[in-house]
Structure formats: structure tokens, C-alpha cells
Design a protein around this motif. Sequence first.
Motif, PDB file in Angstrom:
ATOM      1  N   LYS A 141     -31.200 -17.999  14.775  1.00  0.00           N
ATOM      2  CA  LYS A 141     -32.144 -18.702  15.659  1.00  0.00           C
ATOM      3  C   LYS A 141     -33.503 -17.985  15.739  1.00  0.00           C
ATOM      4  N   ASN A 142     -33.653 -16.879  14.990  1.00  0.00           N
ATOM      5  CA  ASN A 142     -34.911 -16.129  14.949  1.00  0.00           C
ATOM      6  C   ASN A 142     -35.117 -15.688  13.513  1.00  0.00           C
ATOM      7  N   THR A 143     -35.906 -16.429  12.771  1.00  0.00           N
ATOM      8  CA  THR A 143     -35.909 -16.298  11.318  1.00  0.00           C
ATOM      9  C   THR A 143     -37.009 -15.409  10.755  1.00  0.00           C
ATOM     10  N   THR A 144     -37.944 -14.952  11.572  1.00  0.00           N
ATOM     11  CA  THR A 144     -39.056 -14.185  11.018  1.00  0.00           C
ATOM     12  C   THR A 144     -39.363 -12.943  11.850  1.00  0.00           C
ATOM     13  N   GLY A 145     -39.486 -11.820  11.174  1.00  0.00           N
ATOM     14  CA  GLY A 145     -40.197 -10.671  11.700  1.00  0.00           C
ATOM     15  C   GLY A 145     -39.538  -9.750  12.695  1.00  0.00           C
ATOM     16  N   THR A 146     -38.283  -9.935  13.065  1.00  0.00           N
ATOM     17  CA  THR A 146     -37.693  -9.109  14.118  1.00  0.00           C
ATOM     18  C   THR A 146     -37.045  -7.849  13.552  1.00  0.00           C
ATOM     19  N   VAL A 147     -37.498  -6.697  14.030  1.00  0.00           N
ATOM     20  CA  VAL A 147     -36.881  -5.407  13.743  1.00  0.00           C
ATOM     21  C   VAL A 147     -35.915  -5.079  14.871  1.00  0.00           C
ATOM     22  N   GLY A 148     -34.774  -4.493  14.543  1.00  0.00           N
ATOM     23  CA  GLY A 148     -33.826  -4.141  15.588  1.00  0.00           C
ATOM     24  C   GLY A 148     -34.320  -3.002  16.461  1.00  0.00           C
ATOM     25  N   LEU A 149     -34.595  -1.851  15.849  1.00  0.00           N
ATOM     26  CA  LEU A 149     -35.046  -0.653  16.571  1.00  0.00           C
ATOM     27  C   LEU A 149     -36.292  -0.124  15.877  1.00  0.00           C
ATOM     28  N   MET A 150     -37.428  -0.168  16.580  1.00  0.00           N
ATOM     29  CA  MET A 150     -38.709   0.293  16.056  1.00  0.00           C
ATOM     30  C   MET A 150     -38.972   1.694  16.606  1.00  0.00           C
ATOM     31  N   LEU A 151     -38.863   2.697  15.741  1.00  0.00           N
ATOM     32  CA  LEU A 151     -39.000   4.085  16.179  1.00  0.00           C
ATOM     33  C   LEU A 151     -40.381   4.633  15.835  1.00  0.00           C
ATOM     34  N   ARG A 152     -41.003   5.237  16.819  1.00  0.00           N
ATOM     35  CA  ARG A 152     -42.266   5.955  16.607  1.00  0.00           C
ATOM     36  C   ARG A 152     -42.282   7.175  17.531  1.00  0.00           C
ATOM     37  N   SER A 153     -41.162   7.887  17.554  1.00  0.00           N
ATOM     38  CA  SER A 153     -40.950   9.026  18.444  1.00  0.00           C
ATOM     39  C   SER A 153     -40.348  10.169  17.636  1.00  0.00           C
ATOM     40  N   TRP A 154     -40.895  11.348  17.785  1.00  0.00           N
ATOM     41  CA  TRP A 154     -40.381  12.488  17.034  1.00  0.00           C
ATOM     42  C   TRP A 154     -39.136  13.053  17.724  1.00  0.00           C
ATOM     43  N   GLY A 155     -38.336  13.825  16.974  1.00  0.00           N
ATOM     44  CA  GLY A 155     -37.203  14.542  17.554  1.00  0.00           C
ATOM     45  C   GLY A 155     -36.158  13.658  18.194  1.00  0.00           C
ATOM     46  N   SER A 156     -36.047  12.414  17.769  1.00  0.00           N
ATOM     47  CA  SER A 156     -35.164  11.458  18.434  1.00  0.00           C
ATOM     48  C   SER A 156     -33.750  11.510  17.864  1.00  0.00           C
ATOM     49  N   ARG A 157     -32.805  10.960  18.634  1.00  0.00           N
ATOM     50  CA  ARG A 157     -31.398  10.926  18.232  1.00  0.00           C
ATOM     51  C   ARG A 157     -30.882   9.500  18.420  1.00  0.00           C
ATOM     52  N   ILE A 158     -30.404   8.933  17.330  1.00  0.00           N
ATOM     53  CA  ILE A 158     -29.851   7.578  17.348  1.00  0.00           C
ATOM     54  C   ILE A 158     -28.415   7.688  16.862  1.00  0.00           C
ATOM     55  N   SER A 159     -27.439   7.289  17.674  1.00  0.00           N
ATOM     56  CA  SER A 159     -26.044   7.468  17.256  1.00  0.00           C
ATOM     57  C   SER A 159     -25.138   6.425  17.904  1.00  0.00           C
ATOM     58  N   ASP A 160     -24.037   6.135  17.194  1.00  0.00           N
ATOM     59  CA  ASP A 160     -22.979   5.255  17.692  1.00  0.00           C
ATOM     60  C   ASP A 160     -23.543   3.917  18.153  1.00  0.00           C
ATOM     61  N   ILE A 161     -24.373   3.311  17.296  1.00  0.00           N
ATOM     62  CA  ILE A 161     -24.860   1.971  17.601  1.00  0.00           C
ATOM     63  C   ILE A 161     -24.584   1.048  16.418  1.00  0.00           C
ATOM     64  N   GLN A 162     -24.584  -0.226  16.675  1.00  0.00           N
ATOM     65  CA  GLN A 162     -24.438  -1.250  15.649  1.00  0.00           C
ATOM     66  C   GLN A 162     -25.657  -2.148  15.719  1.00  0.00           C
ATOM     67  N   ILE A 163     -26.209  -2.484  14.544  1.00  0.00           N
ATOM     68  CA  ILE A 163     -27.356  -3.397  14.491  1.00  0.00           C
ATOM     69  C   ILE A 163     -27.020  -4.492  13.500  1.00  0.00           C
ATOM     70  N   GLU A 164     -27.137  -5.723  13.943  1.00  0.00           N
ATOM     71  CA  GLU A 164     -26.720  -6.828  13.090  1.00  0.00           C
ATOM     72  C   GLU A 164     -27.677  -8.000  13.195  1.00  0.00           C
ATOM     73  N   GLN A 165     -27.802  -8.712  12.087  1.00  0.00           N
ATOM     74  CA  GLN A 165     -28.474 -10.015  12.039  1.00  0.00           C
ATOM     75  C   GLN A 165     -29.913  -9.963  12.558  1.00  0.00           C
ATOM     76  N   THR A 166     -30.686  -9.001  12.060  1.00  0.00           N
ATOM     77  CA  THR A 166     -32.120  -8.992  12.331  1.00  0.00           C
ATOM     78  C   THR A 166     -32.828  -9.691  11.178  1.00  0.00           C
ATOM     79  N   SER A 167     -33.887 -10.417  11.468  1.00  0.00           N
ATOM     80  CA  SER A 167     -34.592 -11.125  10.403  1.00  0.00           C
ATOM     81  C   SER A 167     -35.429 -10.194   9.547  1.00  0.00           C
ATOM     82  N   SER A 168     -35.784  -9.026  10.072  1.00  0.00           N
ATOM     83  CA  SER A 168     -36.487  -8.004   9.298  1.00  0.00           C
ATOM     84  C   SER A 168     -35.600  -6.752   9.242  1.00  0.00           C
ATOM     85  N   ASP A 169     -36.189  -5.563   9.249  1.00  0.00           N
ATOM     86  CA  ASP A 169     -35.436  -4.324   9.101  1.00  0.00           C
ATOM     87  C   ASP A 169     -34.565  -4.057  10.329  1.00  0.00           C
TER      88      ASP A 169
END
Length: 398
Positions: A141-169
Motif C-alpha cells: 500500500k506504499n509503493t515508493t520511497g520508504t526507508v525502514g530505518l534512516m540512520l545519521r547517528s554515530w556510535g549507534s547500536r541496532i539489534s534484534d529487529i526485523q524490517i520487512e516490506q519497505t519500498s526502498s532500503d
Amino acid sequence: MHKSVFTLVSATVLALAATGIAVIAQPTPAEAARKEVQCTGTDDATIINNAITASKAGDEIVILGRSVTAAEPAVCVINKTIVLRGDRTYRGDSRTGLRIKQADSVNLPALLASDTWDANQAYSGNPIRVERLTLDGNRAKNTTGTVGLMLRSWGSRISDIQIEQTSSDAIRLSNPSKNGTTIDSATNTMVNGVISDVYITGSGGAGVKVLDPDGGVITDWTFTRSWVRDSGTSAVESDNAAGWLLSDLHLYGNASSALDLNRCFGTSIQGNYIEDFGYQATTAEAWLYGIRCVVQEGATTTISNNKIHNFRDAGKTPPTGPHYYYIALDGVDSGAGNVVVTGNAILGNGTADQTGLQYEKKSGASLTVVSTGNLVKNVTKPLVKVPNDTTVTVNAGL
């Protein structure tokens, strides 16, 4: 615990004061708080963003979804990007217990995004932690341009998540901000992050994309112990792989390449399992890679103990026209590149124009590769040097 420790410290201060030793009183540190945010099904993005705005550095924001049925995970439906302030933790109660889902027909630029990306600052944000939740791009239902998680932060920690069905990255590490403002590389970088234990499936773009067109900003990250499947382009596409560690990944069923990496400089690629890359190529001019590194002069890159296979799965048979490279190295920038390629296992599928190992100088002055102990089977060309002269040196080391 806090009160007991503080009482002990206070007693020590009084004792020292009694001896005549000068003591400087220390302020009581501000305590981080756990802040629960309850989605209601009515403007959940505003509820979450307001809670983040009201939080302080060190806080843990726990997002609680609205239960629709007993058989389904709790859900928050959002129609605006959730903006993540630095120095905070964002989590659900479990990866399968909280789903943050994009509402129908809103086509957000991102479901979650770092604050400096959203505010178009010329610097990276402070560290964030995101864990224990699922991001659902609702791609149908969203066919263009959606990123799941947009990171622009240093020293970050991303863990134990699931990302599905994004129209972009699914995950994008981005030097440019929302309006294209780039990080001032003279004074700021976006380094030292870790992405681990992540499951990515069905993105329209890359599983993980590093967007750093000017280079020198997004370096020294780790991507490990994760799964990327069925991406619309590549599993990992990176403008800047300098100092990166990519290890213990399972990358499979991705439409283009598995690891397509620019600016390999002190890069480590190890212990990954890659299968069925490039199965959606339809043109004879497509170049598809299991692992590709554009090698910079300087710190040596290592590629070791990876398994790269391309099977003939039903419905995902690679066409015979495109060019398949299981490990490919390209020299660049008139420099002398140095790479170790060892202990890798390559298993092709026997179709035309497949190369196991390709070492190509391109615009570099020379390329030296220690290449040893690699199993290469069922490919048309096991090893190719381009050009086949002294500017490309392949040896077994010492």
C-alpha cells in the motif's frame, strides 16, 4: 541500590571532612528513566514523537503497541516519520511482540529516522539504540520511497529487529539529510556503529545501503550475525566500506548482488554465507557479484572464509546472459591496492559467463592479492587477472 551507594559515599565524605581534608561536593547525577509509550490506534506517530520530545538524554523509550487480536502482535500504525533523538534507547518488548507499521498510502521517506537527518543538520547525531521490534513498510500500500530505518547517528547500536516490506532500503546510513545537506567532513564523521542480529526481508531497495557519495564520513561500522533476503537490489550496497567489518551474514535470494562495496580500505569480510544472488537479472549487460570490493590504496582488505553459492532454485534460476562474479576486486585511484583472499568456497551453477575470482587493476597503479586455499567449482572461469601482467600480482603469501 542508588540510595545505599549514595549513603556510603556521603558517609565517606563526612569522614574525610572530619580529618581536615578538603572535599568537593559532587552533584547527584540525573537518573535515566524508562518511559512507556502506549499506541492507541489514533495518530500513533504523534504520540511516540511527543514522548521522545519530552524525554531526556539517557532515557529508554519503550513503545507498547495496541493489540488488535490475541493472535497478532501489538501494533502501532504511523502516518509520520518517528524522529529519534540521540543518547536514547528505543525498543519494544520483543521483536515479535511489537510491529510499527506504515499506514496505507502515506509513502513516508522513512519509518524511523535520526534527528539530524530530519532537521537537515551538517553533522551526525549522537548515538541511538534501537532494538526488539519489527518495522513494517506495508509495501503493498506504499509503493515508493520508504526507508525502514534512516540512520545519521554515530556510535549507534541496532539489534534484534526485523524490517520487512519497505519500498526502498530497509536500513540506510545516510550522509545526506532529508533535503540533501551533507555532513561537514572537516569537523564531523558518522563512525563506530554496530548492526547485529537483524532480519531483513522483502525490501524494494537494498537490505543495507550506505549513502556516502563524498566519502570519508561513514566508516568503521560492523554489520554482523544477520539475515538479508529477497531485496529488490543488493543485500548490501555501500559507497564507503572503509574500516567496516561484515561477518557472519546470511544473504540469499537478493535480486542483484550480495555485497557491492566501494572504498574498501582496511575492510574485513569474513564468514558470510551467500546464495542465489542476481537471480532477477534480465539483461546481458548486467554485472552481478557475490562479493565486490573497489580497493583503495593503503590499509589491506581481507576476504576470508566466505561461502558463495548460486543454486538453481525453482523460480529463481539465473539467466544465461548476465556476467556473474563470485569474488571481484577492482583497483582504483592510481594507487597500489592490497588484498588477502583466502579460505573461501565458491560453488557456481554451470551456466555461461561465470567467474569465480576476478582481480582487476582498472584505474589503480597495481593490485597485489594473496589468494590461497579457495575452493572454486562449477564456474566457467575459475581465476581471471585483468590485465594479465605484472601490475596484477597473485601469490600464495609466505
